[in-house]
Write a protein that holds these residues in place. Structure first.
Motif, PDB file in Angstrom:
ATOM      1  N   ALA A 164       0.793  -1.247   0.029  1.00 25.27           N
ATOM      2  CA  ALA A 164      -0.088  -0.063  -0.052  1.00 25.27           C
ATOM      3  C   ALA A 164       0.817   1.197  -0.019  1.00 25.27           C
ATOM      4  O   ALA A 164       2.122   1.071   0.560  1.00 25.27           O
ATOM      5  N   SER A 165       0.389   2.417  -0.485  1.00 27.85           N
ATOM      6  CA  SER A 165       1.229   3.601  -0.562  1.00 27.85           C
ATOM      7  C   SER A 165       1.450   3.998   0.758  1.00 27.85           C
ATOM      8  O   SER A 165       0.662   3.901   1.681  1.00 27.85           O
ATOM      9  N   GLY A 166       2.822   4.261   1.298  1.00 26.17           N
ATOM     10  CA  GLY A 166       3.294   4.751   2.246  1.00 26.17           C
ATOM     11  C   GLY A 166       3.830   3.355   3.268  1.00 26.17           C
ATOM     12  O   GLY A 166       4.055   4.031   4.520  1.00 26.17           O
ATOM     13  N   TYR A 195      -4.566 -14.520  -7.972  1.00 25.67           N
ATOM     14  CA  TYR A 195      -4.774 -13.355  -8.224  1.00 25.67           C
ATOM     15  C   TYR A 195      -3.943 -12.251  -8.180  1.00 25.67           C
ATOM     16  O   TYR A 195      -2.899 -12.473  -7.033  1.00 25.67           O
ATOM     17  N   ALA A 196      -3.890 -11.041  -8.929  1.00 20.21           N
ATOM     18  CA  ALA A 196      -3.128 -10.085  -8.800  1.00 20.21           C
ATOM     19  C   ALA A 196      -4.276  -8.800  -8.894  1.00 20.21           C
ATOM     20  O   ALA A 196      -5.068  -8.950  -9.595  1.00 20.21           O
ATOM     21  N   VAL A 197      -3.943  -7.781  -7.909  1.00 20.26           N
ATOM     22  CA  VAL A 197      -4.978  -6.626  -8.100  1.00 20.26           C
ATOM     23  C   VAL A 197      -4.315  -5.228  -7.905  1.00 20.26           C
ATOM     24  O   VAL A 197      -3.501  -5.119  -7.397  1.00 20.26           O
ATOM     25  N   TYR A 198      -4.611  -4.376  -8.385  1.00 17.45           N
ATOM     26  CA  TYR A 198      -4.350  -3.052  -8.265  1.00 17.45           C
ATOM     27  C   TYR A 198      -5.681  -2.277  -7.833  1.00 17.45           C
ATOM     28  O   TYR A 198      -6.633  -2.528  -8.367  1.00 17.45           O
ATOM     29  N   TYR A 199      -5.737  -1.550  -6.604  1.00 18.16           N
ATOM     30  CA  TYR A 199      -6.943  -1.018  -5.851  1.00 18.16           C
ATOM     31  C   TYR A 199      -6.472   0.464  -5.642  1.00 18.16           C
ATOM     32  O   TYR A 199      -5.742   0.753  -4.958  1.00 18.16           O
ATOM     33  N   LYS A 200      -7.345   1.365  -6.237  1.00 14.11           N
ATOM     34  CA  LYS A 200      -7.202   2.690  -6.135  1.00 14.11           C
ATOM     35  C   LYS A 200      -8.440   3.405  -5.079  1.00 14.11           C
ATOM     36  O   LYS A 200      -9.518   3.282  -5.563  1.00 14.11           O
ATOM     37  N   ASP A 201      -7.843   3.961  -4.083  1.00 17.97           N
ATOM     38  CA  ASP A 201      -9.029   4.473  -2.989  1.00 17.97           C
ATOM     39  C   ASP A 201      -8.982   5.743  -3.087  1.00 17.97           C
ATOM     40  O   ASP A 201      -8.260   6.709  -3.088  1.00 17.97           O
ATOM     41  N   GLY A 202     -10.303   6.296  -3.401  1.00 18.19           N
ATOM     42  CA  GLY A 202     -10.545   7.919  -4.036  1.00 18.19           C
ATOM     43  C   GLY A 202     -10.449   8.638  -2.704  1.00 18.19           C
ATOM     44  O   GLY A 202     -10.365   8.324  -1.693  1.00 18.19           O
ATOM     45  N   TYR A 229     -15.876   1.935   3.563  1.00 13.78           N
ATOM     46  CA  TYR A 229     -14.870   1.273   4.076  1.00 13.78           C
ATOM     47  C   TYR A 229     -13.491   2.051   3.625  1.00 13.78           C
ATOM     48  O   TYR A 229     -13.319   1.921   2.604  1.00 13.78           O
ATOM     49  N   ASN A 230     -12.899   2.728   4.533  1.00 15.58           N
ATOM     50  CA  ASN A 230     -11.778   3.593   4.109  1.00 15.58           C
ATOM     51  C   ASN A 230     -10.739   2.931   4.441  1.00 15.58           C
ATOM     52  O   ASN A 230     -10.321   2.497   5.712  1.00 15.58           O
ATOM     53  N   THR A 231      -9.933   2.754   3.269  1.00 14.06           N
ATOM     54  CA  THR A 231      -8.697   1.811   3.853  1.00 14.06           C
ATOM     55  C   THR A 231      -7.503   2.430   4.503  1.00 14.06           C
ATOM     56  O   THR A 231      -6.531   1.871   4.796  1.00 14.06           O
ATOM     57  N   GLY A 232      -7.457   4.039   4.366  1.00 12.85           N
ATOM     58  CA  GLY A 232      -6.621   4.460   5.014  1.00 12.85           C
ATOM     59  C   GLY A 232      -5.225   4.677   4.154  1.00 12.85           C
ATOM     60  O   GLY A 232      -4.255   5.327   4.455  1.00 12.85           O
ATOM     61  N   ALA A 233      -5.426   4.451   2.818  1.00 14.71           N
ATOM     62  CA  ALA A 233      -4.173   4.425   2.059  1.00 14.71           C
ATOM     63  C   ALA A 233      -4.843   4.676   0.574  1.00 14.71           C
ATOM     64  O   ALA A 233      -6.037   4.312   0.206  1.00 14.71           O
ATOM     65  N   HIS A 251      -3.078   0.581  -3.737  1.00 18.45           N
ATOM     66  CA  HIS A 251      -2.876  -0.678  -3.224  1.00 18.45           C
ATOM     67  C   HIS A 251      -2.366  -1.799  -4.218  1.00 18.45           C
ATOM     68  O   HIS A 251      -3.309  -1.922  -5.485  1.00 18.45           O
ATOM     69  N   PHE A 252      -1.387  -2.717  -4.132  1.00 21.78           N
ATOM     70  CA  PHE A 252      -1.141  -3.547  -4.993  1.00 21.78           C
ATOM     71  C   PHE A 252      -0.848  -4.780  -4.320  1.00 21.78           C
ATOM     72  O   PHE A 252      -0.294  -4.999  -3.483  1.00 21.78           O
ATOM     73  N   GLY A 253      -1.393  -5.892  -4.882  1.00 24.48           N
ATOM     74  CA  GLY A 253      -1.133  -7.363  -4.278  1.00 24.48           C
ATOM     75  C   GLY A 253      -1.297  -8.296  -5.240  1.00 24.48           C
ATOM     76  O   GLY A 253      -1.956  -8.357  -6.143  1.00 24.48           O
ATOM     77  N   VAL A 254      -0.503  -9.525  -4.728  1.00 23.37           N
ATOM     78  CA  VAL A 254      -0.818 -10.847  -5.491  1.00 23.37           C
ATOM     79  C   VAL A 254      -1.000 -11.880  -4.374  1.00 23.37           C
ATOM     80  O   VAL A 254      -0.521 -11.948  -3.252  1.00 23.37           O
ATOM     81  N   GLY A 255      -1.871 -12.790  -4.704  1.00 22.06           N
ATOM     82  CA  GLY A 255      -2.236 -13.767  -3.620  1.00 22.06           C
ATOM     83  C   GLY A 255      -2.905 -15.177  -4.318  1.00 22.06           C
ATOM     84  O   GLY A 255      -2.912 -15.280  -5.583  1.00 22.06           O
ATOM     85  N   ILE A 256      -3.159 -15.673  -3.412  1.00 27.96           N
ATOM     86  CA  ILE A 256      -3.794 -17.282  -3.829  1.00 27.96           C
ATOM     87  C   ILE A 256      -4.770 -17.591  -2.920  1.00 27.96           C
ATOM     88  O   ILE A 256      -4.783 -17.288  -1.498  1.00 27.96           O
ATOM     89  N   ARG A 257      -5.925 -18.151  -3.497  1.00 27.00           N
ATOM     90  CA  ARG A 257      -7.199 -18.714  -2.819  1.00 27.00           C
ATOM     91  C   ARG A 257      -7.470 -19.985  -3.260  1.00 27.00           C
ATOM     92  O   ARG A 257      -7.458 -20.455  -4.037  1.00 27.00           O
TER      93      ARG A 257
END
Length: 308
Positions: free
Chosen positions: A36-38, A275-282, A292-296, A299-305
């Motif tokens: 996450a940023s920061g 999965y790989a994801v980019y999420y931009k919180d406005g 839901y305020n993420t506080g950043a 965000h970028f992540g890679v994972g497995i489920r």
């Protein structure tokens, strides 16, 4: 000899009864590496960069005859990074139900009708990083409620659920929560609404259409207050791989706030995917934060489920 025959008869009857009942242990294991940023890259168990929270549950159903069935579900959240469990043991699900030709009556702690109304068309499968859920919740409401009494019916592609929480079970103010869903062929459309007696109501009207080579989804959102907004997204399947882009825009309460998610999934089997994801919180105005305020911001992540 007589006692032996009686014992065999009892065992046979017991076996027949057991054959009409089933209990299933199930769950989800989900872990990702998130940035996450920061902040620095780290492992994530149940964060915004996980597809979903890990969990362990047990559910069962008994055939009572005459088309009548009794069922139950208890589900606990687990953080696969640390092994920690939810403070309330079965806070994900704790309910029982009775169903038959009349429909289904359910009581206890459960996912809300509004949740299922939005989940019917939401493109990420209500992932933790869902732009729709992070911006608006589920029709402006929470994911779950305690002490819900609800009735569900389904016929000819239509289904509907009406949930109610009595005043003493909801801090002195009764709550209504409902959905109406149409799902037939490539078309899904739904309406979700919830209202606490001393507050304004919330609603979401949305749907999706599957063209085969791609799928689109859109909604109009009106959470309680002056905020209004919309969502728009698409998923493109490419064999075992799929790409989803979703945007959620909210206006009002002194803000113009846009969330965006870009998700890629690769199916390793029917039950496991990476999965790989980019999420931009406005940006949200002070005192008018999104659901839901993420506080950043980024965000970028890679994972497995793995579902079992």
């Amino acid at each position: 000899m007589k006692k032996s025959l009686i014992a065999l008869a009892v065992l046979a009857a017991s076996g027949a009864a057991m054959a009409q009942s089933s209990v299933t242990l199930y769950g989800v294991a989900d872990l990702s590496l998130a940035k996450a940023s920061g902040s620095s890259m780290q492992m994530s168990g149940n964060g915004v960069l996980n597809n979903g929270n890990s969990r362990l549950g047990v559910r069962g159903v008994e055939d009572l005859g005459g088309g009548l069935k009794a069922s139950f579900n208890f589900e606990q959240g687990i953080n696969a990074e640390s092994g920690a469990t939810d403070a309330v043991t079965f806070q994900r699900n704790a309910w029982m139900a009775l169903q038959g030709g009349f429909g289904r009556i359910q009581m206890g702690r459960t996912l809300t009708p509004s949740f299922f109304g939005v989940a019917a068309w939401e493109l990420t499968g209500t992932a933790n990083y869902s732009a729709v859920a992070n911006q608006f919740g589920f029709a402006g409401g929470p994911t779950r409620n305690n002490s819900v009494l609800q009735y569900t019916f389904a016929a000819n592609g239509f289904s509907g659920t009406l949930g109610y929480i009595f005043k003493p079970d909801n801090g002195g103010n009764a709550k209504y929560d409902l959905n109406a869903i149409y799902s037939q062929g490539p078309i899904v459309a739904s309406f979700a609404y919830n209202k606490v007696n001393n507050a304004k109501g919330n609603y979401a009207l949305g749907g999706s259409y599957d063209f085969g080579s791609f799928k689109v989804a859109a909604s109009i959102q009106n959470p309680a207050g002056n905020s209004k907004g919309f969502t728009l997204g698409a998923t493109v399947p490419l064999g075992a791989f799929s790409v989803t882009a979703d945007i959620a825009r909210q206006n009002g309460d002194g803000m113009k706030n846009t969330d965006f998610v870009l998700e890629g999934k690769y199916a390793l089997s029917k039950r496991t995917f990476a999965y790989a994801v980019y999420y931009k919180d406005g940006d949200a105005a002070p005192g008018a934060a999104e659901f839901y305020n993420t506080g950043a911001k980024s965000h970028f992540g890679v994972g497995i489920r793995h579902n079992f």
